[in-house]
Write an enzyme that holds these catalytic residues in place. Structure first.
Site, short mmCIF file in Angstrom:
data_model
loop_
_atom_site.label_atom_id
_atom_site.label_comp_id
_atom_site.label_asym_id
_atom_site.label_seq_id
_atom_site.Cartn_x
_atom_site.Cartn_y
_atom_site.Cartn_z
N ASP A 39 -1.03 8.49 0.13
CA ASP A 39 -0.06 7.50 0.60
C ASP A 39 1.36 7.91 0.20
O ASP A 39 1.65 8.14 -0.96
CB ASP A 39 -0.40 6.14 0.00
CG ASP A 39 0.28 4.99 0.72
OD1 ASP A 39 1.48 5.08 0.98
OD2 ASP A 39 -0.39 3.99 1.01
N SER A 86 2.68 0.77 5.81
CA SER A 86 1.35 1.35 5.67
C SER A 86 0.27 0.61 6.44
O SER A 86 -0.78 1.19 6.73
CB SER A 86 0.96 1.43 4.19
OG SER A 86 1.80 2.32 3.50
N HIS A 109 2.92 7.98 5.71
CA HIS A 109 4.37 7.99 5.94
C HIS A 109 5.03 8.83 4.86
O HIS A 109 4.38 9.29 3.92
CB HIS A 109 4.94 6.57 5.91
CG HIS A 109 4.63 5.85 4.63
ND1 HIS A 109 5.24 6.14 3.43
CD2 HIS A 109 3.72 4.87 4.35
CE1 HIS A 109 4.75 5.38 2.48
NE2 HIS A 109 3.82 4.60 3.00
#
Length: 497
Positions: free
Chosen positions: A60, A110, A366
């Site tokens: 993440d 997210s 991302h």
């Protein structure tokens, strides 16, 4: 007048003899390495068998910049200058760039990105498992807007399913594999707005275990599963107002439960087929601070051992969730130590599987605003202050490289965040402090940033995807994020060619 070397090359070109050219650099190590890489690439053949197993691994917030910093950091931890290091995912034969925007957000969230790669459609920021027709927070539209996740698709095809995260299991990225809600904030019933009759994310997790979609789930999030009358492992009260103890409900279904490292180690992958491990009240600890919790690599190893006995194969989604959180905190050191822990988990998955039947995809949801400053010499600590380039050697000069204000500066900084040099006390004016290398490399150091924000933000730039195994060659060029779902679905259902 042409030099003798240029004349030689032109002559070789004219006779189509480039391959036999006696380049003066032919024995240079960089030249030789590139030639070997070409031979390796020429030997690669696409694997077009069906993928029995699929592993999707998400670090993440691990944008190109964080991945670059992690590569150097791991290399320096292993005694290298750093840049020459290769992360496990970087050895995969296929890669692409991934566009991460949400349908309503240039810089994504997210939940929207997780829904894209888990369900195959781009959607709004902040929603999970629903398409873009739903307005954020509108529970009444969830049923009509719901879309199937890859976990649900794979379970329906008879595959075992595992979900692993170092964040809360109810956080956006892991929840996007199984939940359908109008807001990622609806982690337990205390978060639901009045009149919302869609179950909260934690309740949906247990329901997905009950209905056979999820076989193994490891992560944090106890507080979202316990009633207010019960204490979490950290001694804080549960969040649930409905009185439900979801952990006890799971155990009543025959689920084996783990809550710390010892109970995790007591699990038997050959016998425990329904497993829930919840190791923290909220998110699991950063790798640097980890105590009495299994590592991400340990959870991946155990889960593969447990799922691989399924005759139809398995689907496993793995999130290194705290890379993102450390970036938000402006704390590069912990972002990098968690990045290394994620890389170790990738190495385990690679070692335990065959590229002939298992598609492994490594990506990020991302990026962040992390960027790199100045002209630093090789071997400069990637989380430290910039050292000058040595014009007569390879490693840096061991002298600080200074900016025009006469002060040293960190190699890496954020464009915004809690470490901003602009402060309210100075009427949003700021000057850079003089840092020492010891201060800059302290694990608790917050990187200097430009714009002041309480939490550093995501970035909208592309991320990388690395892949190996059946149909991994479909990752090429620049792709939309939702394409990842379609590759997984194609790989699992394709006929052998």
């Amino acid at each position: 007048m042409k030099t003798p070397l240029v004349a030689l090359l032109l002559a070789c070109s004219a006779s189509y003899a480039w391959a036999e050219t006696d380049f003066p650099q032919k024995n240079n190590r960089w030249f030789e390495a590139a030639e070997a890489e070409i031979e390796s690439k020429l030997a690669q053949q696409p694997i077009t068998k069906p993928a029995k197993n699929i592993i999707l691994m998400i670090a993440d917030g691990n944008g190109i910049s964080t991945n670059y910093a992690t590569r150097i950091f791991q290399g320096q931890q292993n005694g290298l200058l750093g840049e020459e290091n290769v992360l496990p995912q970087e050895t995969f034969p296929h890669s692409a760039l991934v566009k991460t925007y949400n349908v309503n957000a240039q810089t994504p969230d997210s939940a929207g990105t997780g829904t894209a790669f888990h369900s195959g459609v781009k959607t709004k920021a902040g929603v999970l498992g629903v398409d873009e027709t739903l307005n954020v927070g509108d529970c009444s539209a969830v049923e009509s807007a719901s879309i199937a996740s890859i976990a649900e698709v794979m379970a329906a095809e008879g595959k075992a399913v595992g979900i692993i995260s170092t964040a809360s299991l109810t956080d956006a990225t892991p929840a996007s594999a199984y939940a359908h809600v109008a807001s990622r904030r609806f982690e337990d019933d205390s978060d639901l707005p009045e009149g919302c009759d869609v179950p909260d994310i934690a309740a949906q997790l247990i329901e997905q275990i009950k209905n056979g979609t999820i076989d193994v789930a490891f992560g944090g999030g106890q507080r979202h599963m316990l009633p207010e009358s019960r204490k979490t492992i950290e001694g804080t009260a549960g969040n649930r107002k409905d009185g439900r103890n979801l952990i006890e409900e799971a155990k009543a279904l025959g689920v084996s439960y783990a809550w710390n490292e010892a109970s995790f180690n007591n699990l038997d992958p050959s016998a425990d087929k329904l497993v829930l491990g919840v190791f923290a009240a909220g998110h699991m600890q950063y790798e640097y601070d980890r105590k009495d919790q299994p590592s991400l690599a340990d959870m991946v190893k155990w889960t593969i051992e447990a799922l691989q006995d399924n005759e139809n194969g398995y689907y496993l989604t793995v999130e290194g969730g705290r890379v993102d959180h450390a970036n938000h905190a402006g704390n590069l050191y912990r972002a990098l130590t968690d990045g290394v822990a994620f890389a170790e988990a990738v190495a385990v998955a690679k070692e335990m599987t065959s590229d002939q039947d298992t598609l492994i995809i490594v990506t990020a949801d991302h990026a962040h605003t992390l960027s790199f400053n100045g002209y630093c010499g090789r071997g400069t600590p990637i989380n430290g202050l910039c050292m000058a380039i040595d014009n007569n050697g390879v490693k840096h000069t061991n002298k600080m490289h200074l900016m025009l204000d006469g002060k040293p500066y960190s190699v890496a900084s954020y464009l915004n965040g809690p470490g901003s040099i602009l402060t309210e006390e100075n009427n949003w004016f700021g000057t850079r402090s003089v840092l020492s290398q010891e201060e800059a490399t302290d694990p608790d150091f917050k990187q200097q940033s430009l714009l002041p924000t309480p939490s550093e933000t995501h970035s909208g730039e592309d991320v990388a995807v690395y892949a190996r195994g059946p149909w991994a060659h479909l990752f090429d060029g620049t792709v939309e994020q939702n394409y990842i779902f379609n590759v997984m679905n194609h790989a699992a259902s394709a006929k052998e060619r």
